[in-house]
Design an enzyme around this catalytic site. Structure first.
Site, short mmCIF file in Angstrom:
data_model
loop_
_atom_site.label_atom_id
_atom_site.label_comp_id
_atom_site.label_asym_id
_atom_site.label_seq_id
_atom_site.Cartn_x
_atom_site.Cartn_y
_atom_site.Cartn_z
CG ASP A 7 -6.16 -7.06 -4.94
OD1 ASP A 7 -5.21 -7.21 -4.14
OD2 ASP A 7 -7.21 -6.49 -4.61
CB SER A 8 -7.38 -10.41 -2.04
OG SER A 8 -7.38 -9.03 -1.73
CB CYS A 70 -2.63 -8.65 -3.62
SG CYS A 70 -3.20 -9.13 -1.99
CD GLU A 162 -12.92 -5.17 -1.12
OE1 GLU A 162 -13.98 -5.62 -1.57
OE2 GLU A 162 -11.86 -5.13 -1.78
CB CYS A 194 -2.72 -2.51 2.07
SG CYS A 194 -4.34 -3.21 1.66
CG HIS A 196 -8.15 -2.49 -0.30
ND1 HIS A 196 -7.52 -3.63 -0.73
CD2 HIS A 196 -9.48 -2.71 -0.46
CE1 HIS A 196 -8.44 -4.50 -1.14
NE2 HIS A 196 -9.63 -3.96 -0.97
N1 DGL Z 1 -5.14 -5.89 -1.47
C1 DGL Z 1 -4.55 -6.55 -0.36
C2 DGL Z 1 -3.13 -6.03 -0.11
O1 DGL Z 1 -2.58 -5.25 -0.88
C3 DGL Z 1 -5.33 -6.42 0.92
C4 DGL Z 1 -6.73 -6.85 0.88
C5 DGL Z 1 -7.03 -8.15 1.58
O2 DGL Z 1 -6.85 -8.25 2.80
O3 DGL Z 1 -7.45 -9.04 0.85
O4 DGL Z 1 -2.55 -6.42 0.88
#
Ligand code: DGL
Length: 272
Positions: A7-8, A70, A162, A194, A196
């Protein structure tokens, strides 16, 4: 070998947590590219290069199967990675297709012609990069026809989550849902696209109202991964080992991670 989860940053931990509940014996290596998060506001080539490096780092750790936990990486980089050609014996899977299979009621990995789902109205909430990639309507059209999709780029929401700023995150959810409703007043279903967003899923449910089916990703991806590993057992190493790697600051990432998994996690440094 362990399954790699990329993931990012920390959002993919929501997917990992669901995967661990579903597959308690499976070993996982998690890599968060916290040094470069968020991905959702970057340009497509940047997202591709960062994703490619993250996947390579997980392959170097011995993970032959890597899940892009992600949506932004899955939407922007997965197809390009696959088209560039994966090394023999390596696989990369994204998190978009399982969502679409759930939405359209198709089986995991069903490659039959698209089914007809005329009249279904679907709201997609995702990062700006995911929305601009148009990967969701594209992948949807391969599997179902006649679905009307409206997308809402939830600017600022990943940063608020975050940062652990729940009040700001909830206010942003209300604002983004209201904006979506100006384009599609009564969606039948909403996709939280997403990793998050499960952390503010209740705020989405409340803002959307009880008539909207909210599809949240972690359980869907975990179920699809369990099915994949059953069909490809060679990728499933079952000694239940877990490792957590980050390109960011090990101690602050370990502290933040507790919000996502609800348990203490010790990250190790990783350079991609
Ligand atoms: N976790 C990323 C997603 O599912 C979003 C977070 C980011 O922008 O890095 O799209």
């Amino acid at each position: 070998m362990a399954v790699g989860v990329f993931d990012s940053g920390l959002g993919g931990l929501t997917v990992l947590a669901a995967a661990r509940r579903r597959l308690p014996a499976t070993s996982f290596v998690y890599l968060g590219d916290n040094a470069h998060a968020p991905f959702g506001v970057r340009d497509p080539d940047d997202i591709y290069q960062l994703t490619r490096r993250g996947v390579q780092a997980l392959w170097d750790q011995g993970c032959d199967l890597v899940i892009l936990a992600c949506n932004t990486a899955s939407a922007v980089a997965l197809r390009r990675l696959q088209e560039a050609g994966l090394p023999s014996g390596k696989r990369v899977l994204g998190v978009f297709v399982p969502l679409i299979e759930t939405l359209t009621g198709r089986g995991w990995g069903d490659t039959s012609p698209p089914t007809m789902a005329a009249g279904l109205q679907v709201a997609l909430f995702a990062t700006p990069a995911t929305v601009s990639s148009r990967a969701f309507p594209r992948e949807l059209a391969y599997r179902a026809l006649g679905i009307d999709v409206e997308s809402q780029a939830c600017v600022g929401l990943v940063d608020a989550i975050e940062a652990g700023d729940h009040a700001e995150a909830e206010a942003l959810v209300v604002a983004h849902v209201a904006q979506l409703q100006t384009k599609m007043p009564s969606p039948d279903a909403a996709v939280l696209g997403c990793t998050h967003y499960p952390l503010v899923e209740n705020a989405f449910r409340e803002a959307l109202g009880p008539s909207v089916r909210v599809i949240s990703q972690p359980e869907v991806v975990a179920a699809s991964l369990a099915d994949y590993l059953e069909r490809h057992p060679a990728f499933n190493d079952t000694d239940a080992a877990q490792r957590f790697l980050t390109t960011g600051d090990v101690s602050s990432v370990s502290v933040q991670a507790q919000t996502f998994l609800g348990e203490p996690i010790r990250f190790e440094p990783c350079v991609t």
